[in-house]
Design a protein around this motif. Sequence first.
Motif, PDB file in Angstrom:
ATOM      1  N   ASP A  62      -4.871   5.702   4.134  1.00 42.49           N
ATOM      2  CA  ASP A  62      -5.433   5.078   5.338  1.00 42.49           C
ATOM      3  C   ASP A  62      -5.093   3.601   5.419  1.00 42.49           C
ATOM      4  O   ASP A  62      -4.832   3.073   6.504  1.00 42.49           O
ATOM      5  CB  ASP A  62      -6.949   5.260   5.356  1.00 42.49           C
ATOM      6  N   LEU A  63      -5.064   2.920   4.269  1.00 45.63           N
ATOM      7  CA  LEU A  63      -4.756   1.498   4.277  1.00 45.63           C
ATOM      8  C   LEU A  63      -3.305   1.257   4.672  1.00 45.63           C
ATOM      9  O   LEU A  63      -2.997   0.353   5.449  1.00 45.63           O
ATOM     10  CB  LEU A  63      -5.037   0.892   2.898  1.00 45.63           C
ATOM     11  N   TYR A 110       0.832  -1.208   0.000  1.00 41.52           N
ATOM     12  CA  TYR A 110       0.000   0.000   0.000  1.00 41.52           C
ATOM     13  C   TYR A 110       0.870   1.264   0.000  1.00 41.52           C
ATOM     14  O   TYR A 110       0.582   2.232  -0.711  1.00 41.52           O
ATOM     15  CB  TYR A 110      -0.909   0.024   1.221  1.00 41.52           C
ATOM     16  N   TYR A 144       1.010   4.124  -2.809  1.00 45.27           N
ATOM     17  CA  TYR A 144       0.694   5.521  -2.511  1.00 45.27           C
ATOM     18  C   TYR A 144       1.822   6.455  -2.946  1.00 45.27           C
ATOM     19  O   TYR A 144       1.569   7.608  -3.334  1.00 45.27           O
ATOM     20  CB  TYR A 144       0.397   5.690  -1.026  1.00 45.27           C
ATOM     21  N   ASP A 189      -7.322   6.855  -3.543  1.00 43.78           N
ATOM     22  CA  ASP A 189      -7.725   7.687  -2.414  1.00 43.78           C
ATOM     23  C   ASP A 189      -7.788   6.907  -1.103  1.00 43.78           C
ATOM     24  O   ASP A 189      -7.767   7.497  -0.025  1.00 43.78           O
ATOM     25  CB  ASP A 189      -9.073   8.349  -2.695  1.00 43.78           C
ATOM     26  N   ARG A 190      -7.844   5.578  -1.176  1.00 41.79           N
ATOM     27  CA  ARG A 190      -7.886   4.768   0.040  1.00 41.79           C
ATOM     28  C   ARG A 190      -6.491   4.380   0.530  1.00 41.79           C
ATOM     29  O   ARG A 190      -6.338   3.905   1.653  1.00 41.79           O
ATOM     30  CB  ARG A 190      -8.685   3.488  -0.210  1.00 41.79           C
ATOM     31  N   VAL A 195      -7.109  -1.575  -4.887  1.00 43.29           N
ATOM     32  CA  VAL A 195      -7.862  -0.522  -4.204  1.00 43.29           C
ATOM     33  C   VAL A 195      -7.673   0.799  -4.934  1.00 43.29           C
ATOM     34  O   VAL A 195      -6.722   0.980  -5.689  1.00 43.29           O
ATOM     35  CB  VAL A 195      -7.426  -0.373  -2.725  1.00 43.29           C
ATOM     36  N   SER A 196      -8.586   1.734  -4.697  1.00 43.46           N
ATOM     37  CA  SER A 196      -8.488   3.038  -5.345  1.00 43.46           C
ATOM     38  C   SER A 196      -7.434   3.892  -4.660  1.00 43.46           C
ATOM     39  O   SER A 196      -7.209   3.758  -3.446  1.00 43.46           O
ATOM     40  CB  SER A 196      -9.844   3.752  -5.299  1.00 43.46           C
TER      41      SER A 196
END
Length: 304
Positions: free
Chosen positions: A63-64, A31, A35, A59-60, A56-57
Amino acid sequence: MASPTESMPRGGRFGDMQLGQPSRTALATAYARAYHQVAAEPRIFTDPLAIRITGVSPDRLPDLARGVLREPADLALQRRRRMFLAARARFAEETVAAAVAAGTRQVVILGAGLDTFAYRNPHPQVRVFEVDHPNTQAWKRQRLAAAGIAIPPSLTFAPVDFESQTLASGLAASGFDRSRPCAFVWLGVVMYLTRETILDTARFVAGQAPPVQLVLDYLYPDSAAAPEQAAQQQARAGRVASIGEPWLSFFTAAEFAQLLREIGFDRVDDRSARTLVDGYLDSPELDAADGAFGPHVLRATRTE
């Protein structure tokens, strides 16, 4: 002395599956690497598959990346960690590129997790072996299929269940050639293993036909840090231990270099996180106080 195959942990950071999930620290790394591709920070490493393989998108991702390990909401600390992860990936792939230019045609990625090099491999003549637990590889194949990422003919999955197999036998069964040069990449794993296992694996690598190179990362002991830095590392150690993936081994640069030379490597290039990251940027990004403490990346080489 146990062989690298006998002393490997059962599953562990080579790819243990817990309730159908991969290693949580490996997932957090994936992740964070994804990012880095969209974050407002200097781009050190470009990976066009990093986001796709997570499923995952964008924008997530912030936090992930933080939530998997319940990280504190320290944006500066998270940024420094992402940049180190990007820098170590770039360093590893530059090492592979240099080895290929010199004639190497085999690459082994130990504990591959969600690494995407094999699917972006710019060297079609090079065979890449991904080593991981069979269940982890099955999960990765599902992620690849869901993301529409093709498995290239240059990639060979080398599933190794360390409860019943050795690293040597798992690679041999996958067609790996011990008599030819190879570059080994071993990132995000060493700190989760015992010292005996680390050195046994390094011996296995050093026994490869030269020239052989090994890229790995490791952590400095708390005793080498200022109190604030030591406290940060201890807090992170507690978080990874709480999810069942405790850190087990720490080294200083001088200590690790000596051990690797005793094993048979004749060159060791060791870089602190600060040195590694700043080497890819026009201006310093990491705090001067970081110094030599924290994560390091090294490249060990045996030329003859």
